[in-house]
Design a protein around this motif. Structure first.
Motif, PDB file in Angstrom:
ATOM      1  N   SER A  47      -6.642   7.029   7.043  1.00 44.60           N
ATOM      2  CA  SER A  47      -6.064   6.175   8.080  1.00 44.60           C
ATOM      3  C   SER A  47      -4.722   5.607   7.632  1.00 44.60           C
ATOM      4  CB  SER A  47      -7.021   5.024   8.413  1.00 44.60           C
ATOM      5  OG  SER A  47      -8.231   5.503   8.960  1.00 44.60           O
ATOM      6  N   LEU A  48      -4.627   5.219   6.368  1.00 41.90           N
ATOM      7  CA  LEU A  48      -3.369   4.676   5.853  1.00 41.90           C
ATOM      8  C   LEU A  48      -2.262   5.718   5.914  1.00 41.90           C
ATOM      9  CD1 LEU A  48      -4.682   2.689   2.753  1.00 41.90           C
ATOM     10  CD2 LEU A  48      -3.961   1.761   4.961  1.00 41.90           C
ATOM     11  N   ARG A  49      -2.571   6.935   5.517  1.00 43.70           N
ATOM     12  CA  ARG A  49      -1.548   7.993   5.518  1.00 43.70           C
ATOM     13  C   ARG A  49      -1.104   8.351   6.934  1.00 43.70           C
ATOM     14  NH1 ARG A  49      -5.039  10.023   1.367  1.00 43.70           N
ATOM     15  NH2 ARG A  49      -6.024  11.439   2.854  1.00 43.70           N
ATOM     16  N   ASP A  50      -2.029   8.197   7.905  1.00 45.68           N
ATOM     17  CA  ASP A  50      -1.727   8.583   9.282  1.00 45.68           C
ATOM     18  C   ASP A  50      -1.416   7.377  10.168  1.00 45.68           C
ATOM     19  OD1 ASP A  50      -2.258  11.179   8.572  1.00 45.68           O
ATOM     20  OD2 ASP A  50      -4.328  11.137   9.275  1.00 45.68           O
ATOM     21  N   ILE A  83       4.805  -2.147  10.715  1.00 43.90           N
ATOM     22  CA  ILE A  83       3.626  -3.016  10.682  1.00 43.90           C
ATOM     23  C   ILE A  83       3.702  -3.960   9.486  1.00 43.90           C
ATOM     24  CG2 ILE A  83       1.114  -3.085  10.430  1.00 43.90           C
ATOM     25  CD1 ILE A  83       1.015  -0.363  11.829  1.00 43.90           C
ATOM     26  N   THR A  84       3.504  -5.246   9.740  1.00 46.04           N
ATOM     27  CA  THR A  84       3.491  -6.260   8.681  1.00 46.04           C
ATOM     28  C   THR A  84       2.074  -6.825   8.538  1.00 46.04           C
ATOM     29  OG1 THR A  84       3.946  -8.100  10.184  1.00 46.04           O
ATOM     30  CG2 THR A  84       5.850  -6.903   9.297  1.00 46.04           C
ATOM     31  N   LEU A 118       0.852  -1.191   0.000  1.00 49.04           N
ATOM     32  CA  LEU A 118       0.000   0.000   0.000  1.00 49.04           C
ATOM     33  C   LEU A 118       0.884   1.236   0.000  1.00 49.04           C
ATOM     34  CD1 LEU A 118      -2.671  -1.130   2.642  1.00 49.04           C
ATOM     35  CD2 LEU A 118      -2.879  -1.155   0.149  1.00 49.04           C
ATOM     36  N   GLU A 119       0.881   1.946  -1.119  1.00 47.49           N
ATOM     37  CA  GLU A 119       1.802   3.069  -1.264  1.00 47.49           C
ATOM     38  C   GLU A 119       1.451   4.242  -0.372  1.00 47.49           C
ATOM     39  OE1 GLU A 119      -0.418   5.042  -5.196  1.00 47.49           O
ATOM     40  OE2 GLU A 119       1.524   4.034  -5.399  1.00 47.49           O
ATOM     41  N   ALA A 171      -5.097  -4.435   1.653  1.00 47.81           N
ATOM     42  CA  ALA A 171      -3.773  -4.824   1.164  1.00 47.81           C
ATOM     43  C   ALA A 171      -3.865  -6.058   0.268  1.00 47.81           C
ATOM     44  CB  ALA A 171      -2.840  -5.101   2.347  1.00 47.81           C
ATOM     45  N   LEU A 172      -4.711  -7.009   0.629  1.00 47.21           N
ATOM     46  CA  LEU A 172      -4.839  -8.234  -0.160  1.00 47.21           C
ATOM     47  C   LEU A 172      -5.505  -7.969  -1.503  1.00 47.21           C
ATOM     48  CD1 LEU A 172      -5.898 -10.758   2.640  1.00 47.21           C
ATOM     49  CD2 LEU A 172      -3.603 -10.294   1.742  1.00 47.21           C
ATOM     50  N   THR A 173      -6.536  -7.130  -1.519  1.00 50.06           N
ATOM     51  CA  THR A 173      -7.184  -6.826  -2.799  1.00 50.06           C
ATOM     52  C   THR A 173      -6.268  -5.984  -3.680  1.00 50.06           C
ATOM     53  OG1 THR A 173      -8.305  -4.890  -1.847  1.00 50.06           O
ATOM     54  CG2 THR A 173      -9.520  -6.975  -1.840  1.00 50.06           C
ATOM     55  N   THR A 174      -5.472  -5.122  -3.075  1.00 53.86           N
ATOM     56  CA  THR A 174      -4.539  -4.302  -3.855  1.00 53.86           C
ATOM     57  C   THR A 174      -3.417  -5.162  -4.428  1.00 53.86           C
ATOM     58  OG1 THR A 174      -5.020  -2.367  -2.481  1.00 53.86           O
ATOM     59  CG2 THR A 174      -2.990  -2.316  -3.772  1.00 53.86           C
ATOM     60  N   ALA A 175      -2.883  -6.067  -3.623  1.00 59.74           N
ATOM     61  CA  ALA A 175      -1.770  -6.914  -4.068  1.00 59.74           C
ATOM     62  C   ALA A 175      -2.180  -7.844  -5.199  1.00 59.74           C
ATOM     63  CB  ALA A 175      -1.223  -7.720  -2.894  1.00 59.74           C
TER      64      ALA A 175
END
Length: 281
Positions: free
Chosen positions: A107-110, A69-70, A60-61, A135-139
Motif C-alpha cells: 500500500s505504501l509503494r502504491d 500526503i502529510t 517512510l522511504e 510512520a510514528l513507530t518508524t520515526a
C-alpha cells in the motif's frame, strides 16, 4: 437477550453497568483507538520529533515522492485514501485478516494510485491511520504500545498497558455469536493504530476526561470529530461498539455496548443531550 452495556459520565449521567457488562473488564475500543494515535502524533509534533505538515515520505522511504500526503492529512482523514486497503479476501467475516505487513508495504509503494478522493477532501480511512501509526513507530523506533504508554497513559497518571492490544485473557469482555463463538476481527497487525486497542470503561473514561474536559495534554488531537458544541469519536468492531464524547460546557460520557453501533451512537446522543449543562462548579 439484553445487550451488555456500560455507561460512565459527568454530572447528569447515571453511571451503570448492566446485563453482564463490567466497568473493570477490558472491551474493544475499535476506532476510538485513533484518538490515542492522534494524541501521540500531536505530542511528538510539539516535541519536534515529527512535523504535522511534513510529507509522509520524510518518515517512510517506501512512499513515492510527490503524493502531497502529510501526517496531518492522515490524522484528519483528508489524504484521499480509501477506508480499507485493497487486499485479497481474508477469513470470512474478518475485513482485516489479510492486511498484514506485506500488504501494508504494498500500500505504501502504491499510495498515489490508491487514492479514491482528492487531497484535502474528508474521506474516513482506516488505511490512513494504519499508515500514520507506522510512520510514528518508524520515526521514533518505538513500538506502538510504548508510544501510547509514554505519550498518553503516563501523562494522564495511568499505568503502562492500561490501554492495550493484548489485555489479560481472564479480564476481557468478548462478544460472542449465537453459538458462543468469539466475534473478533484481526486488529493486532498493521491496522492496530486504527482500531486495535482494548480498555476498561473506567480507564477510557479517565482518558476522555483528561483529554477533552481537563485538557491535561493541551489542545485535543485532530482525530476528534467536531459537532456543533461537542467533540466525540465512536468505534465499532464485529460485536462491540463505543462512543466517547464531551460537550464544550464539560458534559461528557463514555458508552460501551456489545451491540450494533448505530444504536450505541443514538443512545449516546440522547443521554448527552439530556444531561443538564455543566455550571463549572
Amino acid at each position: 437477550m439484553r445487550t451488555p452495556l456500560c455507561l460512565l459520565g459527568g454530572p447528569g449521567v447515571r453511571d451503570r453497568a448492566a446485563h453482564g457488562h463490567d466497568a473493570d473488564r477490558f472491551a474493544e475500543l475499535g476506532s476510538v483507538t485513533k484518538v490515542f494515535t492522534g494524541t501521540v502524533l500531536t505530542r511528538l509534533d510539539r516535541a519536534g520529533t515529527v512535523a504535522l505538515d511534513a510529507p509522509l515520505e520524510e518518515y517512510l522511504e517506501e512512499v513515492p515522492r510527490g503524493t502531497g500526503i502529510t501526517l496531518r492529512h492522515l490524522a484528519e482523514h483528508t489524504s484521499g485514501l480509501p477506508r480499507l486497503a485493497p487486499v485479497p479476501p481474508g477469513p470470512p467475516g474478518d475485513p482485516y485478516g489479510a492486511f498484514d505487513e506485506q500488504a501494508l508495504r504494498r500500500s505504501l509503494r502504491d499510495l498515489g494510485r490508491l487514492r479514491t478522493g482528492r487531497l484535502g477532501e474528508e474521506l474516513y480511512s482506516n488505511l490512513g491511520y494504519a499508515i500514520l501509526g507506522h510512520a510514528l513507530t518508524t520515526a521514533t523506533g518505538l513500538p506502538y504500545q510504548r508510544l501510547v504508554d509514554e505519550h498518553v497513559l503516563r501523562p494522564l497518571g495511568l499505568e503502562d498497558g492500561a490501554v492495550t492490544a493484548v489485555p489479560p485473557e481472564g479480564r476481557r469482555l468478548v462478544p460472542r455469536d449465537l453459538f458462543g463463538r468469539p466475534r473478533l476481527w484481526t486488529l493486532t497487525g498493521p491496522v492496530l493504530p486504527a482500531g486495535g486497542l482494548w480498555s476498561t470503561c473506567r480507564t477510557m473514561a479517565d482518558v476522555l476526561v483528561g483529554l477533552l474536559v481537563d485538557r491535561r495534554l493541551g489542545p485535543p488531537a485532530p482525530t476528534w470529530r467536531r459537532g456543533r458544541s461537542v467533540l466525540w469519536h465512536n468505534g465499532a468492531t464485529a460485536g462491540s461498539s463505543v462512543v466517547a464524547a464531551a460537550h464544550d460546557d464539560g458534559r461528557w460520557l463514555l458508552l460501551h455496548r456489545l451491540g450494533r453501533p448505530a444504536r450505541t451512537d443514538r443512545l449516546a446522543r440522547r443521554i448527552l443531550a439530556a444531561a443538564p449543562p455543566h455550571d463549572g462548579s
